[in-house]
Design a protein around this motif. Structure first.
Motif, PDB file in Angstrom:
ATOM      1  N   PHE A 236      55.206  63.330  12.584  1.00  0.00           N
ATOM      2  CA  PHE A 236      56.273  64.040  11.893  1.00  0.00           C
ATOM      3  C   PHE A 236      55.850  64.455  10.481  1.00  0.00           C
ATOM      4  N   GLU A 237      54.840  63.774   9.975  1.00  0.00           N
ATOM      5  CA  GLU A 237      54.286  64.064   8.656  1.00  0.00           C
ATOM      6  C   GLU A 237      52.934  63.366   8.599  1.00  0.00           C
ATOM      7  N   GLN A 238      52.129  63.717   7.610  1.00  0.00           N
ATOM      8  CA  GLN A 238      50.840  63.065   7.458  1.00  0.00           C
ATOM      9  C   GLN A 238      51.012  61.540   7.334  1.00  0.00           C
ATOM     10  N   GLY A 239      50.469  60.798   8.318  1.00  0.00           N
ATOM     11  CA  GLY A 239      50.548  59.342   8.272  1.00  0.00           C
ATOM     12  C   GLY A 239      51.782  58.757   8.927  1.00  0.00           C
ATOM     13  N   PHE A 240      52.797  59.583   9.245  1.00  0.00           N
ATOM     14  CA  PHE A 240      54.010  59.054   9.896  1.00  0.00           C
ATOM     15  C   PHE A 240      53.967  59.360  11.391  1.00  0.00           C
ATOM     16  N   ILE A 241      53.375  58.434  12.122  1.00  0.00           N
ATOM     17  CA  ILE A 241      53.250  58.557  13.576  1.00  0.00           C
ATOM     18  C   ILE A 241      53.210  57.149  14.153  1.00  0.00           C
ATOM     19  N   LEU A 242      53.842  56.948  15.285  1.00  0.00           N
ATOM     20  CA  LEU A 242      53.893  55.617  15.882  1.00  0.00           C
ATOM     21  C   LEU A 242      52.593  55.258  16.588  1.00  0.00           C
ATOM     22  N   ALA A 243      52.007  56.208  17.328  1.00  0.00           N
ATOM     23  CA  ALA A 243      50.753  55.961  18.053  1.00  0.00           C
ATOM     24  C   ALA A 243      49.861  57.185  17.896  1.00  0.00           C
ATOM     25  N   ASP A 244      48.875  57.088  17.036  1.00  0.00           N
ATOM     26  CA  ASP A 244      48.003  58.226  16.730  1.00  0.00           C
ATOM     27  C   ASP A 244      46.883  58.311  17.771  1.00  0.00           C
ATOM     28  N   LEU A 245      47.217  58.835  18.944  1.00  0.00           N
ATOM     29  CA  LEU A 245      46.263  58.882  20.055  1.00  0.00           C
ATOM     30  C   LEU A 245      45.269  60.022  19.892  1.00  0.00           C
ATOM     31  N   ASN A 246      44.028  59.781  20.337  1.00  0.00           N
ATOM     32  CA  ASN A 246      43.008  60.841  20.323  1.00  0.00           C
ATOM     33  C   ASN A 246      43.260  61.883  21.404  1.00  0.00           C
TER      34      ASN A 246
ATOM     35  N   SER B  79      58.886  70.327  18.847  1.00  0.00           N
ATOM     36  CA  SER B  79      57.930  69.658  17.953  1.00  0.00           C
ATOM     37  C   SER B  79      56.505  70.048  18.306  1.00  0.00           C
ATOM     38  N   LEU B  80      56.209  70.130  19.611  1.00  0.00           N
ATOM     39  CA  LEU B  80      54.866  70.490  20.053  1.00  0.00           C
ATOM     40  C   LEU B  80      54.523  71.927  19.654  1.00  0.00           C
ATOM     41  N   ILE B  81      55.496  72.834  19.782  1.00  0.00           N
ATOM     42  CA  ILE B  81      55.282  74.213  19.335  1.00  0.00           C
ATOM     43  C   ILE B  81      55.001  74.241  17.836  1.00  0.00           C
ATOM     44  N   SER B  82      55.786  73.485  17.074  1.00  0.00           N
ATOM     45  CA  SER B  82      55.617  73.446  15.616  1.00  0.00           C
ATOM     46  C   SER B  82      54.253  72.886  15.228  1.00  0.00           C
ATOM     47  N   LEU B  83      53.817  71.839  15.918  1.00  0.00           N
ATOM     48  CA  LEU B  83      52.549  71.184  15.589  1.00  0.00           C
ATOM     49  C   LEU B  83      51.344  72.007  16.016  1.00  0.00           C
ATOM     50  N   CYS B  84      51.421  72.637  17.184  1.00  0.00           N
ATOM     51  CA  CYS B  84      50.251  73.322  17.746  1.00  0.00           C
ATOM     52  C   CYS B  84      50.144  74.789  17.342  1.00  0.00           C
ATOM     53  N   TYR B  85      51.241  75.396  16.906  1.00  0.00           N
ATOM     54  CA  TYR B  85      51.202  76.832  16.607  1.00  0.00           C
ATOM     55  C   TYR B  85      51.679  77.197  15.204  1.00  0.00           C
ATOM     56  N   LEU B  86      52.476  76.344  14.566  1.00  0.00           N
ATOM     57  CA  LEU B  86      53.043  76.708  13.259  1.00  0.00           C
ATOM     58  C   LEU B  86      52.636  75.751  12.132  1.00  0.00           C
ATOM     59  N   GLY B  87      51.593  74.972  12.375  1.00  0.00           N
ATOM     60  CA  GLY B  87      51.061  74.138  11.302  1.00  0.00           C
ATOM     61  C   GLY B  87      51.809  72.864  11.016  1.00  0.00           C
ATOM     62  N   GLY B  88      52.745  72.477  11.879  1.00  0.00           N
ATOM     63  CA  GLY B  88      53.449  71.209  11.700  1.00  0.00           C
ATOM     64  C   GLY B  88      54.126  71.084  10.352  1.00  0.00           C
ATOM     65  N   TRP B  89      53.748  70.047   9.604  1.00  0.00           N
ATOM     66  CA  TRP B  89      54.372  69.764   8.299  1.00  0.00           C
ATOM     67  C   TRP B  89      53.700  70.517   7.149  1.00  0.00           C
TER      68      TRP B  89
ATOM     69  N   ILE C 212      57.847  66.620   5.865  1.00  0.00           N
ATOM     70  CA  ILE C 212      58.779  66.419   6.994  1.00  0.00           C
ATOM     71  C   ILE C 212      59.903  67.457   6.971  1.00  0.00           C
ATOM     72  N   ILE C 213      60.228  67.976   5.791  1.00  0.00           N
ATOM     73  CA  ILE C 213      61.254  69.027   5.695  1.00  0.00           C
ATOM     74  C   ILE C 213      60.760  70.295   6.380  1.00  0.00           C
ATOM     75  N   TRP C 214      59.500  70.667   6.115  1.00  0.00           N
ATOM     76  CA  TRP C 214      58.926  71.860   6.766  1.00  0.00           C
ATOM     77  C   TRP C 214      58.874  71.665   8.276  1.00  0.00           C
ATOM     78  N   PHE C 215      58.484  70.465   8.690  1.00  0.00           N
ATOM     79  CA  PHE C 215      58.394  70.173  10.116  1.00  0.00           C
ATOM     80  C   PHE C 215      59.762  70.314  10.787  1.00  0.00           C
ATOM     81  N   LEU C 216      60.787  69.726  10.178  1.00  0.00           N
ATOM     82  CA  LEU C 216      62.131  69.768  10.758  1.00  0.00           C
ATOM     83  C   LEU C 216      62.689  71.187  10.784  1.00  0.00           C
TER      84      LEU C 216
END
Length: 337
Positions: free
Chosen positions: A102-112, A252-262, A281-285
């Protein structure tokens, strides 16, 4: 000392997990309110108005009503599978929240393999719908389950092909790396260089979440409520929560993969430096909310496709476009290396 530290980190993880799931469920509740209001306005109505100021407490009233209803299980149903099916849908949908940054460093499981994990769990969630259709022992439910199977088989391929191009550009399956790769790219996000894949993904996301105009597994005018026909009370609510959570996962996946996430593109920050002070997180939301609004807007605007049109669009348009986009991406990567 190490045990105390491990317990502390475990406690923090549990707290973050509860927080993420609680916030998501609150979002789901008020998305139903926003959807009814927006569609009401689109149809020259007011939407909910009675429960609370401007109907703001309507989601709470709906929650109390649906969980207060009797849980009816048809006599001819395959009872064990009938009970498990909504749990499968809800579990495999909500588990995706754990790998979304959801933001840099805010993730429950940072999977490869974050992208692959989401695709796999989204595919498994469909088994719950298929099982619900079969276990209900109803023609309407069974047809809804079969439609869902055919729909996912068609659109999961298009979804995977569009994401494969993003993974190639970022050289990683890790969602954090994909966001940072976009931030360091020329455009600042992949929606422009991957415009074909972006379009394919957005359309496929509507079909993946069974939303209008691709809500054929439910199709009230033909199948009563499709795979949901025999469900009531909290089991119906689990399907409902699963669908809206899936909408947030896809947005969220569209935002992360195509619009730069946060992140915000560097050239935008150079023009408007004060934007850098806005939390990521504001940009992400904001990006996620835009796509949730798009889901609602499309429902209020477009009619439902026929089933043959749905399959034709998937196999004859989106999948070929996905392959074309992937081929172009491979060529660009090859000659730019």
């Amino acid at each position: 000392m190490d045990k105390v530290l491990d317990l502390y980190q475990f406690g923090i993880l549990i707290f973050k997990t509860i927080l993420v799931f609680a916030i998501t469920l609150i979002h789901v509740a008020f998305t139903t309110y926003a959807e009814r209001k927006i569609i009401g306005r689109a149809q020259a109505r007011f939407g909910p108005k009675e429960v609370g100021p401007h109907g703001i407490l309507q989601p709470l009233a709906d929650f109390l009503k649906i969980f207060g209803k009797e849980d009816i299980i048809p006599q001819a149903a395959y009872k064990t599978v009938f009970k498990i099916a909504p749990v499968i849908v809800f579990a495999f949908t909500t588990v995706n929240l754990t790998v979304l940054p959801f933001e840099q460093g805010f993730i429950l499981a940072d999977l490869n393999i974050g992208v692959l994990f989401i695709l796999a769990s989204a595919s498994l969630a469909v088994y719950g719908i298929i099982l619900a259709g079969w276990a209900s022992n109803s023609r309407y439910s069974f047809l809804g389950g079969l439609r869902s199977a055919a729909q996912v088989l068609s659109y999961e391929i298009a979804l995977a092909l569009s994401l494969a191009s993003v993974v190639l550009m970022a050289d990683s399956l890790k969602l954090n790396d994909i966001v940072l790769a976009q931030y360091n790219s020329v455009f600042g996000f992949y929606a422009i260089p991957q415009i074909i894949g972006f379009g394919v993904f957005v359309i496929a996301a509507f079909a993946e979440t069974n939303r209008t105009p691709f809500d054929l597994p439910e199709a009230e005018t033909e199948l009563v409520a499709g795979y949901l026909t025999e469900y009531s009370a909290f089991r119906y609510a689990l399907f409902f929560l699963g669908e809206y959570t899936a909408m947030y996962v896809m947005a969220s996946l569209i935002s992360l993969c195509y619009l730069g996430g946060w992140t915000v593109p560097k050239y935008v920050i150079a023009l408007l430096p004060f934007l850098e002070k806005v939390p990521g997180i504001i940009w992400f939301l904001l990006k996620v909310y835009f796509f949730i609004f798009l889901y609602i807007w499309v429902r209020a605007t477009f009619p439902r496709y026929r089933f043959d049109q749905l399959l034709n669009l998937g196999w004859k348009v989106l999948i070929p476009l996905g392959f074309v986009n992937l081929f172009i991406t491979i060529l660009i990567k090859k000659f730019s290396a």
